[in-house]
Write an enzyme that holds these catalytic residues in place. Sequence first.
Site, PDB file in Angstrom:
ATOM      1  N   GLU A  85       0.855  -1.409  -0.083  1.00 13.27           N
ATOM      2  CA  GLU A  85       0.230  -0.341   0.269  1.00 13.27           C
ATOM      3  C   GLU A  85       1.021   1.476  -0.355  1.00 13.27           C
ATOM      4  O   GLU A  85       1.975   1.604   0.496  1.00 13.27           O
ATOM      5  CB  GLU A  85      -0.575   0.575   1.521  1.00 13.27           C
ATOM      6  CG  GLU A  85      -1.394  -1.503   1.187  1.00 13.27           C
ATOM      7  CD  GLU A  85      -2.843  -1.161   0.176  1.00 13.27           C
ATOM      8  OE1 GLU A  85      -3.203  -0.319  -0.472  1.00 13.27           O
ATOM      9  OE2 GLU A  85      -3.519  -2.214  -0.200  1.00 13.27           O
ATOM     10  N   ARG A  95     -18.046  -0.741   3.881  1.00 13.82           N
ATOM     11  CA  ARG A  95     -19.557  -0.883   3.487  1.00 13.82           C
ATOM     12  C   ARG A  95     -19.631  -2.099   3.992  1.00 13.82           C
ATOM     13  O   ARG A  95     -21.826  -2.601   4.190  1.00 13.82           O
ATOM     14  CB  ARG A  95     -18.887  -1.919   2.250  1.00 13.82           C
ATOM     15  CG  ARG A  95     -19.524  -1.899   1.309  1.00 13.82           C
ATOM     16  CD  ARG A  95     -19.047  -2.678  -0.226  1.00 13.82           C
ATOM     17  NE  ARG A  95     -17.492  -3.936   0.516  1.00 13.82           N
ATOM     18  CZ  ARG A  95     -18.047  -5.190   0.883  1.00 13.82           C
ATOM     19  NH1 ARG A  95     -19.234  -5.405   1.010  1.00 13.82           N
ATOM     20  NH2 ARG A  95     -16.528  -5.574   1.258  1.00 13.82           N
ATOM     21  N   CYS A 148      -8.475  -1.493   7.752  1.00 17.26           N
ATOM     22  CA  CYS A 148      -7.651  -1.709   8.065  1.00 17.26           C
ATOM     23  C   CYS A 148      -6.837   0.010   7.577  1.00 17.26           C
ATOM     24  O   CYS A 148      -5.783   0.427   7.736  1.00 17.26           O
ATOM     25  CB  CYS A 148      -6.798  -2.615   6.311  1.00 17.26           C
ATOM     26  SG  CYS A 148      -7.040  -4.760   6.306  1.00 17.26           S
ATOM     27  N   HIS A 173      -1.890  -5.252   1.837  1.00 15.01           N
ATOM     28  CA  HIS A 173      -2.668  -6.378   1.578  1.00 15.01           C
ATOM     29  C   HIS A 173      -2.532  -7.292   1.369  1.00 15.01           C
ATOM     30  O   HIS A 173      -1.295  -7.686   0.173  1.00 15.01           O
ATOM     31  CB  HIS A 173      -3.714  -5.572   1.311  1.00 15.01           C
ATOM     32  CG  HIS A 173      -4.745  -4.792   1.558  1.00 15.01           C
ATOM     33  ND1 HIS A 173      -5.181  -3.815   1.857  1.00 15.01           N
ATOM     34  CD2 HIS A 173      -6.177  -5.378   2.986  1.00 15.01           C
ATOM     35  CE1 HIS A 173      -5.701  -3.591   2.230  1.00 15.01           C
ATOM     36  NE2 HIS A 173      -6.773  -3.990   3.754  1.00 15.01           N
TER      37      HIS A 173
HETATM   38  N1  PCA Z   1      -8.817  -6.852   5.928  1.00 16.55           N
HETATM   39  C1  PCA Z   1      -9.879  -5.070   6.727  1.00 16.55           C
HETATM   40  C2  PCA Z   1     -10.652  -4.797   8.100  1.00 16.55           C
HETATM   41  C3  PCA Z   1      -9.344  -5.842   8.623  1.00 16.55           C
HETATM   42  C4  PCA Z   1      -8.632  -7.410   7.884  1.00 16.55           C
HETATM   43  O1  PCA Z   1      -7.598  -7.792   7.336  1.00 16.55           O
HETATM   44  C5  PCA Z   1      -9.337  -3.986   5.346  1.00 16.55           C
HETATM   45  O2  PCA Z   1      -9.081  -3.943   4.545  1.00 16.55           O
HETATM   46  O3  PCA Z   1      -9.782  -3.193   6.212  1.00 16.55           O
END
Ligand code: PCA
Length: 221
Positions: A85, A95, A148, A173
């Site tokens: 990211e 959402r 996140c 991610h």
């Molecule tokens: N993914 C979510 C929140 C916790 C996670 O593992 C996100 O992408 O916001």
Amino acid sequence: MRTLKPRTVLLTGFDPFGGETVNPSWLAAERLHDEIVAGHRIESVQLPTAFARAPRLLRAAIRRHRPALVLCVGQAGGRSAISLERVAINVIDARIPDNDGAQPVDAPVTRGGPAAYFSTLPIKAMYADLDAATIPVEISQTAGTFVCNQVFYALMRTLAPMPAPRPRGGFVHIPFIDEQVEHRPKLPSMPLDVIVAGLRIAIDTALRTRHDRRIFGGATH
Ligand code: PCA
């Protein structure tokens, strides 16, 4: 002889959310706990997928472990590569409800805070090393608007005013793991072992790279 205590990398993953029974971000972080990478010991901490609690726990972990580097990891079901990211934005637009049932719409992460913070990790160098290891990887221009992104924003806001040597930090991610898509064959996934190997490389490169590389990682849309 006095042995030098290795410095720490704080590695966070989240608890399961959105109806999943596992969260691969925590499964991977847990596997890396206590490992030594580039002379640093990994301290893994689980964060709740909850707007009201996650940033507080993250800040407490930073205070407690005084890490040289912080890498927060989250599940991004539907993505097919490890996503490095680039930027955290000052907005929450949920959402789905978080694990406490909260579902804010168009709320700032921090009222009056800057619109965005950039990752301070060398994401292009990390990209190059993951790619060289044939692990699917991409640069991502958005971490979404859920927990996140909120944690990523809170992380960068916490690190920004710290005195030198300021800890570096960022967010990654990861896709679903294979077990999560057994009954949803259209969704991409990645073996947990590959995710663990990928995060290890990402941390190693982040610790060894002072100046990021200048290589392509942009997007046209
Ligand atoms: N993914 C979510 C929140 C916790 C996670 O593992 C996100 O992408 O916001």
